[in-house]
Design an enzyme around this catalytic site. Sequence first.
Site, PDB file in Angstrom:
ATOM      1  N   LYS A  42     -55.349  33.552  32.581  1.00 37.60           N
ATOM      2  CA  LYS A  42     -55.987  32.373  33.118  1.00 37.60           C
ATOM      3  C   LYS A  42     -56.422  32.597  34.562  1.00 37.60           C
ATOM      4  O   LYS A  42     -57.227  31.856  35.095  1.00 37.60           O
ATOM      5  CB  LYS A  42     -54.993  31.184  33.111  1.00 37.60           C
ATOM      6  CG  LYS A  42     -54.422  30.847  31.770  1.00 37.60           C
ATOM      7  CD  LYS A  42     -53.311  29.783  31.985  1.00 37.60           C
ATOM      8  CE  LYS A  42     -52.207  30.058  31.013  1.00 37.60           C
ATOM      9  NZ  LYS A  42     -51.054  29.186  31.200  1.00 37.60           N
ATOM     10  N   GLY A  43     -55.849  33.621  35.187  1.00 39.57           N
ATOM     11  CA  GLY A  43     -56.023  33.811  36.626  1.00 39.57           C
ATOM     12  C   GLY A  43     -57.454  33.918  37.111  1.00 39.57           C
ATOM     13  O   GLY A  43     -57.774  33.535  38.232  1.00 39.57           O
ATOM     14  N   GLU A  98     -61.863  39.891  36.641  1.00 37.41           N
ATOM     15  CA  GLU A  98     -60.414  39.751  36.856  1.00 37.41           C
ATOM     16  C   GLU A  98     -60.103  39.133  38.214  1.00 37.41           C
ATOM     17  O   GLU A  98     -60.898  39.240  39.147  1.00 37.41           O
ATOM     18  CB  GLU A  98     -59.741  41.133  36.780  1.00 37.41           C
ATOM     19  CG  GLU A  98     -58.853  41.322  35.560  1.00 37.41           C
ATOM     20  CD  GLU A  98     -57.572  40.494  35.565  1.00 37.41           C
ATOM     21  OE1 GLU A  98     -57.562  39.351  36.048  1.00 37.41           O
ATOM     22  OE2 GLU A  98     -56.557  40.994  35.058  1.00 37.41           O
ATOM     23  N   ASP A 102     -53.839  45.016  40.257  1.00 32.92           N
ATOM     24  CA  ASP A 102     -52.551  45.298  40.900  1.00 32.92           C
ATOM     25  C   ASP A 102     -52.094  46.685  40.441  1.00 32.92           C
ATOM     26  O   ASP A 102     -52.613  47.685  40.915  1.00 32.92           O
ATOM     27  CB  ASP A 102     -51.585  44.168  40.506  1.00 32.92           C
ATOM     28  CG  ASP A 102     -50.261  44.215  41.238  1.00 32.92           C
ATOM     29  OD1 ASP A 102     -50.222  44.690  42.366  1.00 32.92           O
ATOM     30  OD2 ASP A 102     -49.255  43.752  40.663  1.00 32.92           O
ATOM     31  N   LYS A 130     -55.217  45.347  45.027  1.00 34.63           N
ATOM     32  CA  LYS A 130     -53.984  45.709  45.737  1.00 34.63           C
ATOM     33  C   LYS A 130     -53.719  47.186  45.462  1.00 34.63           C
ATOM     34  O   LYS A 130     -52.854  47.531  44.649  1.00 34.63           O
ATOM     35  CB  LYS A 130     -52.835  44.878  45.132  1.00 34.63           C
ATOM     36  CG  LYS A 130     -51.993  44.094  46.099  1.00 34.63           C
ATOM     37  CD  LYS A 130     -50.770  43.555  45.373  1.00 34.63           C
ATOM     38  CE  LYS A 130     -50.691  42.062  45.410  1.00 34.63           C
ATOM     39  NZ  LYS A 130     -49.481  41.554  44.698  1.00 34.63           N
ATOM     40  N   VAL A 152     -49.678  36.926  46.333  1.00 33.78           N
ATOM     41  CA  VAL A 152     -50.646  35.904  46.743  1.00 33.78           C
ATOM     42  C   VAL A 152     -50.899  34.905  45.615  1.00 33.78           C
ATOM     43  O   VAL A 152     -50.770  35.226  44.439  1.00 33.78           O
ATOM     44  CB  VAL A 152     -51.987  36.555  47.179  1.00 33.78           C
ATOM     45  CG1 VAL A 152     -51.794  37.380  48.434  1.00 33.78           C
ATOM     46  CG2 VAL A 152     -52.589  37.409  46.072  1.00 33.78           C
ATOM     47  N   ASP A 158     -51.517  32.470  40.187  1.00 28.66           N
ATOM     48  CA  ASP A 158     -50.353  31.590  40.096  1.00 28.66           C
ATOM     49  C   ASP A 158     -49.058  32.271  40.472  1.00 28.66           C
ATOM     50  O   ASP A 158     -48.957  33.499  40.526  1.00 28.66           O
ATOM     51  CB  ASP A 158     -50.196  31.107  38.646  1.00 28.66           C
ATOM     52  CG  ASP A 158     -49.643  32.206  37.733  1.00 28.66           C
ATOM     53  OD1 ASP A 158     -50.250  33.300  37.690  1.00 28.66           O
ATOM     54  OD2 ASP A 158     -48.607  32.004  37.087  1.00 28.66           O
ATOM     55  N   ARG A 164     -52.500  27.500  41.162  1.00 25.30           N
ATOM     56  CA  ARG A 164     -53.822  27.997  40.754  1.00 25.30           C
ATOM     57  C   ARG A 164     -54.947  27.160  41.357  1.00 25.30           C
ATOM     58  O   ARG A 164     -56.047  27.643  41.551  1.00 25.30           O
ATOM     59  CB  ARG A 164     -53.960  27.965  39.223  1.00 25.30           C
ATOM     60  CG  ARG A 164     -53.040  28.922  38.467  1.00 25.30           C
ATOM     61  CD  ARG A 164     -53.497  29.018  37.011  1.00 25.30           C
ATOM     62  NE  ARG A 164     -52.497  29.614  36.133  1.00 25.30           N
ATOM     63  CZ  ARG A 164     -52.341  30.922  35.942  1.00 25.30           C
ATOM     64  NH1 ARG A 164     -53.097  31.773  36.576  1.00 25.30           N
ATOM     65  NH2 ARG A 164     -51.423  31.380  35.105  1.00 25.30           N
TER      66      ARG A 164
HETATM   67  P1  IMP Z   1     -51.529  44.538  36.769  1.00 22.20           P
HETATM   68  O1  IMP Z   1     -51.467  44.832  35.316  1.00 22.20           O
HETATM   69  O2  IMP Z   1     -50.268  44.948  37.477  1.00 22.20           O
HETATM   70  O3  IMP Z   1     -52.762  45.081  37.462  1.00 22.20           O
HETATM   71  O4  IMP Z   1     -51.479  42.962  36.925  1.00 22.20           O
HETATM   72  C1  IMP Z   1     -52.571  42.169  36.828  1.00 22.20           C
HETATM   73  C2  IMP Z   1     -52.149  40.729  36.727  1.00 22.20           C
HETATM   74  O5  IMP Z   1     -50.928  40.483  37.429  1.00 22.20           O
HETATM   75  C3  IMP Z   1     -53.165  39.846  37.377  1.00 22.20           C
HETATM   76  O6  IMP Z   1     -54.157  39.467  36.468  1.00 22.20           O
HETATM   77  C4  IMP Z   1     -52.321  38.683  37.854  1.00 22.20           C
HETATM   78  O7  IMP Z   1     -52.208  37.723  36.848  1.00 22.20           O
HETATM   79  C5  IMP Z   1     -50.959  39.261  38.111  1.00 22.20           C
HETATM   80  N1  IMP Z   1     -50.731  39.503  39.552  1.00 22.20           N
HETATM   81  C6  IMP Z   1     -50.637  40.682  40.184  1.00 22.20           C
HETATM   82  N2  IMP Z   1     -50.426  40.535  41.502  1.00 22.20           N
HETATM   83  C7  IMP Z   1     -50.390  39.202  41.711  1.00 22.20           C
HETATM   84  C8  IMP Z   1     -50.227  38.381  42.892  1.00 22.20           C
HETATM   85  O8  IMP Z   1     -50.071  38.846  44.040  1.00 22.20           O
HETATM   86  N3  IMP Z   1     -50.256  37.042  42.685  1.00 22.20           N
HETATM   87  C9  IMP Z   1     -50.434  36.469  41.456  1.00 22.20           C
HETATM   88  N4  IMP Z   1     -50.601  37.199  40.344  1.00 22.20           N
HETATM   89  C10 IMP Z   1     -50.570  38.540  40.463  1.00 22.20           C
HETATM   90 MG    MG Z   2     -53.514  37.018  35.528  1.00 21.15          MG
END
Ligand code: IMP
Ligand code: MG
Length: 179
Positions: A42-43, A98, A102, A130, A152, A158, A164
């Site tokens: 949903k982000g 997206e 992260d 990030k 964040v 969220d 959100r």
């Molecule tokens: P990844 O698979 O680690 O790249 O994570 C991606 C997902 O993690 C994003 O779509 C977010 O929903 C969540 N996420 C990662 N870092 C943050 C943050 O700092 N705040 C909120 N959600 C985060």
């Molecule tokens: Mg997300």
Amino acid sequence: MKDDIQNILISEQEIREKVTELGRQISEDYKGKNLMLVSVLKGSVVFMADLMRAITIPCQIDFMCVSSYGSSSKSSGVVKIVKDIDDHLGGKELLIVEDILDSGVTLEYISGVLRGKGANSIRIATLLDKPERRKANVTASYRGFIVPNEFVVGYGLDYNEQYRNLPYIGVLKPEVYGG
Ligand code: IMP
Ligand code: MG
């Protein structure tokens, strides 16, 4: 809600200007192409809503829903598809939209799933990046802002399904998530 925010990292104004710039660039790059934006729920819903209106060429949209975080502020590394998109993507140029890149685990997984659906190309547009936390080999073709390794929230992002609807990107006070 505001009392839980330590500081505003990216203001509404800064987000607006960046999204306009990204929309202009994407419109230029995909001119004459069959562009389809795929938002990862949903982000990314707030970013998607603004970005699609900053794009001035014809495009289609669709949504995918995956979960990787549960209710914790740390990635579980587990990605589950909750809602997939249509299978017939022949002739389309996909742009995954997206909220934040992260570890990259989520986007690596999603890219893999989408690669099997016959699109001409698959690229990524992320509002936030990030890079310090990257584990998977994923890069975004379009990126709004690089953010430090802090948790964040806001503008779609969220913590425990909250925050959100904040119109800016803020850093959550560590005591909110027991840090
Ligand atoms: P990844 O698979 O680690 O790249 O994570 C991606 C997902 O993690 C994003 O779509 C977010 O929903 C969540 N996420 C990662 N870092 C943050 C943050 O700092 N705040 C909120 N959600 C985060
Ligand atoms: Mg997300």
